[in-house]
Design a protein around this motif. Structure first.
Motif, PDB file in Angstrom:
ATOM      1  N   ALA A 234       0.839  -1.200   0.000  1.00 36.55           N
ATOM      2  CA  ALA A 234       0.000   0.000   0.000  1.00 36.55           C
ATOM      3  C   ALA A 234       0.876   1.252   0.000  1.00 36.55           C
ATOM      4  CB  ALA A 234      -0.913  -0.020   1.219  1.00 36.55           C
ATOM      5  N   GLU A 235       1.915   1.275   0.867  1.00 39.71           N
ATOM      6  CA  GLU A 235       2.797   2.450   0.967  1.00 39.71           C
ATOM      7  C   GLU A 235       3.418   2.804  -0.371  1.00 39.71           C
ATOM      8  OE1 GLU A 235       5.873   1.771   3.798  1.00 39.71           O
ATOM      9  OE2 GLU A 235       4.535   2.176   5.503  1.00 39.71           O
ATOM     10  N   LYS A 236       3.850   1.756  -1.116  1.00 38.38           N
ATOM     11  CA  LYS A 236       4.578   1.999  -2.373  1.00 38.38           C
ATOM     12  C   LYS A 236       3.654   2.011  -3.582  1.00 38.38           C
ATOM     13  CE  LYS A 236       9.161   1.394  -1.323  1.00 38.38           C
ATOM     14  NZ  LYS A 236      10.357   1.431  -2.133  1.00 38.38           N
ATOM     15  N   ASN A 237       2.352   1.790  -3.324  1.00 39.47           N
ATOM     16  CA  ASN A 237       1.384   1.730  -4.422  1.00 39.47           C
ATOM     17  C   ASN A 237       1.806   0.688  -5.465  1.00 39.47           C
ATOM     18  OD1 ASN A 237      -0.853   2.410  -5.866  1.00 39.47           O
ATOM     19  ND2 ASN A 237       0.170   4.095  -6.975  1.00 39.47           N
ATOM     20  N   ILE A 263       9.552 -10.954  -3.476  1.00 44.03           N
ATOM     21  CA  ILE A 263       8.578  -9.904  -3.800  1.00 44.03           C
ATOM     22  C   ILE A 263       8.842  -8.659  -2.942  1.00 44.03           C
ATOM     23  CG2 ILE A 263       6.116  -9.309  -3.851  1.00 44.03           C
ATOM     24  CD1 ILE A 263       5.564 -12.257  -4.510  1.00 44.03           C
ATOM     25  N   GLY A 264       9.237  -8.905  -1.676  1.00 45.78           N
ATOM     26  CA  GLY A 264       9.590  -7.782  -0.782  1.00 45.78           C
ATOM     27  C   GLY A 264      10.714  -6.948  -1.404  1.00 45.78           C
ATOM     28  N   ASN A 265      11.731  -7.632  -1.927  1.00 47.87           N
ATOM     29  CA  ASN A 265      12.840  -6.913  -2.584  1.00 47.87           C
ATOM     30  C   ASN A 265      12.366  -6.185  -3.838  1.00 47.87           C
ATOM     31  OD1 ASN A 265      14.760  -7.645  -0.746  1.00 47.87           O
ATOM     32  ND2 ASN A 265      15.616  -9.310  -1.959  1.00 47.87           N
ATOM     33  N   ALA A 266      11.492  -6.855  -4.606  1.00 49.35           N
ATOM     34  CA  ALA A 266      11.002  -6.256  -5.856  1.00 49.35           C
ATOM     35  C   ALA A 266      10.251  -4.950  -5.572  1.00 49.35           C
ATOM     36  CB  ALA A 266      10.096  -7.242  -6.585  1.00 49.35           C
ATOM     37  N   ILE A 267       9.617  -4.890  -4.417  1.00 41.61           N
ATOM     38  CA  ILE A 267       8.898  -3.657  -4.043  1.00 41.61           C
ATOM     39  C   ILE A 267       9.866  -2.619  -3.469  1.00 41.61           C
ATOM     40  CG2 ILE A 267       7.158  -2.712  -2.488  1.00 41.61           C
ATOM     41  CD1 ILE A 267       5.830  -5.446  -2.454  1.00 41.61           C
ATOM     42  N   LYS A 268      10.885  -3.144  -2.737  1.00 44.28           N
ATOM     43  CA  LYS A 268      11.800  -2.244  -2.014  1.00 44.28           C
ATOM     44  C   LYS A 268      12.798  -1.545  -2.940  1.00 44.28           C
ATOM     45  CE  LYS A 268      14.724  -4.322   0.814  1.00 44.28           C
ATOM     46  NZ  LYS A 268      15.362  -4.896   2.023  1.00 44.28           N
ATOM     47  N   GLU A 272      12.929   6.215  -6.427  1.00 42.99           N
ATOM     48  CA  GLU A 272      11.942   7.170  -5.886  1.00 42.99           C
ATOM     49  C   GLU A 272      10.917   7.515  -6.966  1.00 42.99           C
ATOM     50  OE1 GLU A 272      12.703   8.132  -1.962  1.00 42.99           O
ATOM     51  OE2 GLU A 272      11.227   9.216  -3.185  1.00 42.99           O
ATOM     52  N   GLY A 273       9.657   7.501  -6.614  1.00 39.74           N
ATOM     53  CA  GLY A 273       8.637   8.001  -7.530  1.00 39.74           C
ATOM     54  C   GLY A 273       8.123   6.974  -8.534  1.00 39.74           C
ATOM     55  N   ARG A 274       8.743   5.788  -8.578  1.00 36.86           N
ATOM     56  CA  ARG A 274       8.245   4.773  -9.524  1.00 36.86           C
ATOM     57  C   ARG A 274       7.378   3.769  -8.747  1.00 36.86           C
ATOM     58  NH1 ARG A 274      12.664   1.366 -12.845  1.00 36.86           N
ATOM     59  NH2 ARG A 274      13.312   3.401 -13.606  1.00 36.86           N
ATOM     60  N   SER A 275       6.204   3.426  -9.290  1.00 37.94           N
ATOM     61  CA  SER A 275       5.367   2.420  -8.603  1.00 37.94           C
ATOM     62  C   SER A 275       5.848   1.030  -8.996  1.00 37.94           C
ATOM     63  CB  SER A 275       3.906   2.525  -9.023  1.00 37.94           C
ATOM     64  OG  SER A 275       3.451   3.797  -8.833  1.00 37.94           O
ATOM     65  N   PRO A 276       6.096   0.186  -7.994  1.00 38.04           N
ATOM     66  CA  PRO A 276       6.581  -1.158  -8.317  1.00 38.04           C
ATOM     67  C   PRO A 276       5.530  -1.977  -9.079  1.00 38.04           C
ATOM     68  CG  PRO A 276       6.901  -0.635  -5.990  1.00 38.04           C
ATOM     69  CD  PRO A 276       6.017   0.425  -6.543  1.00 38.04           C
ATOM     70  N   GLN A 277       5.969  -2.566 -10.194  1.00 36.97           N
ATOM     71  CA  GLN A 277       5.108  -3.469 -10.978  1.00 36.97           C
ATOM     72  C   GLN A 277       5.774  -4.835 -10.918  1.00 36.97           C
ATOM     73  OE1 GLN A 277       2.377  -2.286 -12.909  1.00 36.97           O
ATOM     74  NE2 GLN A 277       2.742  -0.306 -11.932  1.00 36.97           N
ATOM     75  N   VAL A 278       5.138  -5.793 -10.245  1.00 34.37           N
ATOM     76  CA  VAL A 278       5.771  -7.104 -10.069  1.00 34.37           C
ATOM     77  C   VAL A 278       4.907  -8.176 -10.724  1.00 34.37           C
ATOM     78  CG1 VAL A 278       6.705  -8.733  -8.378  1.00 34.37           C
ATOM     79  CG2 VAL A 278       6.670  -6.284  -7.853  1.00 34.37           C
ATOM     80  N   ASN A 296      10.307  -3.883 -11.937  1.00 36.49           N
ATOM     81  CA  ASN A 296      10.708  -2.707 -12.717  1.00 36.49           C
ATOM     82  C   ASN A 296      11.565  -1.792 -11.843  1.00 36.49           C
ATOM     83  OD1 ASN A 296       8.647  -2.002 -10.992  1.00 36.49           O
ATOM     84  ND2 ASN A 296       7.809  -0.409 -12.332  1.00 36.49           N
ATOM     85  N   GLY A 297      12.434  -2.444 -11.031  1.00 33.06           N
ATOM     86  CA  GLY A 297      13.205  -1.691 -10.031  1.00 33.06           C
ATOM     87  C   GLY A 297      14.517  -1.138 -10.543  1.00 33.06           C
ATOM     88  N   ILE A 298      15.440  -0.912  -9.587  1.00 32.46           N
ATOM     89  CA  ILE A 298      16.707  -0.235  -9.914  1.00 32.46           C
ATOM     90  C   ILE A 298      17.659  -1.137 -10.682  1.00 32.46           C
ATOM     91  CG2 ILE A 298      16.632   1.383  -7.974  1.00 32.46           C
ATOM     92  CD1 ILE A 298      18.426  -0.543  -6.422  1.00 32.46           C
ATOM     93  N   GLY A 299      17.411  -2.457 -10.648  1.00 33.20           N
ATOM     94  CA  GLY A 299      18.302  -3.373 -11.363  1.00 33.20           C
ATOM     95  C   GLY A 299      19.605  -3.601 -10.628  1.00 33.20           C
ATOM     96  N   ILE A 300      20.421  -4.523 -11.162  1.00 34.92           N
ATOM     97  CA  ILE A 300      21.670  -4.919 -10.495  1.00 34.92           C
ATOM     98  C   ILE A 300      22.768  -4.981 -11.555  1.00 34.92           C
ATOM     99  CG2 ILE A 300      22.779  -6.774  -9.150  1.00 34.92           C
ATOM    100  CD1 ILE A 300      19.737  -7.656  -8.607  1.00 34.92           C
ATOM    101  N   GLU A 301      23.937  -4.421 -11.239  1.00 30.26           N
ATOM    102  CA  GLU A 301      25.082  -4.483 -12.159  1.00 30.26           C
ATOM    103  C   GLU A 301      25.490  -5.938 -12.358  1.00 30.26           C
ATOM    104  OE1 GLU A 301      26.569  -2.046 -13.694  1.00 30.26           O
ATOM    105  OE2 GLU A 301      25.564  -0.339 -12.735  1.00 30.26           O
TER     106      GLU A 301
END
Ligand code: ADP
Length: 360
Positions: A234-237, A263-268, A272-278, A296-301
């Motif tokens: 809910a917090e992260k929409n 899924i917790g990581n995918a939301i975390k 900033e400002g992007r709604s997590p789509q999992v 659709n997060g920050i990704g990993i090198e």
């Protein structure tokens, strides 16, 4: 130097082979029939067996089968002996558990080379088994140590936190601003230590628990996970989608942990400002189910794709993204306990896909 048992119903063959091998420094035992050989092997295990294929009553294949069926003798390498003129069924010899074969008339150099190769292989195999046992033992010790330490640390930490909270409650209004800040710092570090200890405890406990598998409906597991993550969703929409998830054989509590961490990581780990789509998907393959958690997060090198599954590996500070660095290590341990694999593919700035498999 190893001890070799030669089994052949022809005394002449025994003599020739025995002479070749004794000259090389091997201790040689002889048996003229399958029955007497089995009795001799049970009395004392040889390092290698040279076994004639054609013998009256019990032939070489039958002797080999008996040895391979007995766990005490199944690891002794068997080299079959046959006359060049015989049509030896090599496939049958390997099927019966033979590791090699030599043909009569004997070529001294060939006999020595084949026996030495098997001796070397056997020595390496023994070393491997021993190293494996040592590794298992030290892993178990390390786990027990981690468990004991984290378990014993819990109590004093709880007491410290209790006193710090008491101080805050009773004296917050009398203390100067800096002291209140210090006290808040103590409480915050304490909470973080508690999180780490609890994480470490559940990581170490994984190896101790009975690993029971139940028929588990992954859709039900996802329902539980989403309920547990309700607040952060809910917090992260965040939007979490899943469909056609299978029923698998798995430990339900552990499978909740895997999906919840992923899924917790995918939301975390989202800018900033992007709604997590999992999106959670499952694909049936030949021998397993392939699960994928797309974000659709920050990704990993690329250079970190492997290391993040190690214990305490984090790529960010606690201020940017809170966490303990234990979630993925726990996921990996659980998936491996289920005989599956876990890995990640990622595009920095765009998103990641965490994959794991479970046997079908
Ligand atoms: P924690 O989440 O507590 O930091 P994890 O073991 O779950 O620990 O993850 C280890 C690290 O892997 C994280 O700190 C983060 O840097 C990276 N990571 C995990 N999941 C993702 C994700 N979905 N997107 C980007 N980075 C991730």
């Amino acid at each position: 130097m190893g001890d070799i048992l030669i089994i052949d119903d022809m005394p002449d063959n025994l003599r020739v082979l025995s002479a070749i091998l004794t000259k090389q420094g091997y201790k040689v035992r002889k048996a003229l029939s399958g029955q007497s050989a089995i009795a001799s092997i049970q009395a004392s295990l040889p390092s290698i067996i040279l076994l004639d294929v054609r013998m009256p009553e019990m032939d070489g294949y039958a002797v080999c089968q008996i040895l391979k069926d007995n766990p005490r003798t199944s690891r002794i390498p068997v080299i079959f002996i046959s006359a060049l003129s015989d049509v030896m069924d090599k496939v049958k010899a390997f099927d019966a558990g033979g590791v090699d074969y030599i043909t009569k008339p004997f070529q001294e150099a060939e006999v020595i080379a084949r026996v030495e190769t098997q001796m070397r292989l056997q020595k390496l195999q023994h070393q491997l088994i021993q190293r494996n046992e040592e590794l298992l033992h030290s892993n178990r010790e390390l786990e027990q140590f981690a468990y004991a330490v984290s378990h014993d640390l819990q109590q004093p930490l709880q007491t410290m936190m209790g006193f710090a909270k008491l101080l805050m409650m009773k004296h917050e209004t009398h203390l100067d601003k800096t002291s209140v800040e210090h006290l808040a710092g103590i409480l915050e570090s304490g909470r973080r230590s508690q999180q780490l200890i609890q994480g470490l405890l559940s990581y170490a406990q994984l190896g101790h628990q009975e690993h029971e598998l139940d028929t588990t409906d992954c859709t039900v597991i996802l329902d539980i996970v989403l309920e547990n993550l309700e607040t952060s969703i809910a917090e992260k929409n965040a939007s979490i989608t899943y469909e056609n998830l299978p029923v698998v054989q798995a430990n339900q509590v552990q499978l909740v942990q895997v999906f919840q961490n992923l899924i917790g990581n995918a939301i975390k780990f989202v800018p900033e400002g992007r709604s997590p789509q999992v999106l959670v998907t499952a694909t049936q393959r030949e021998t397993d189910w392939l699960f994928a958690i797309h974000d659709n997060g920050i990704g990993i090198e690329a250079s970190h794709l492997k290391s993040i599954f190690e214990i305490f590996q984090r790529l960010h500070t606690a201020e940017n993204y809170p966490g303990t660095g234990l979630g993925l290590a726990i996921c990996r341990k659980i998936v491996e306990l289920h005989r599956g694999r876990i890995w990640v593919e990622s595009q920095p700035g765009v998103g990641s896909v965490f994959y794991f498999t479970l046997p079908a």
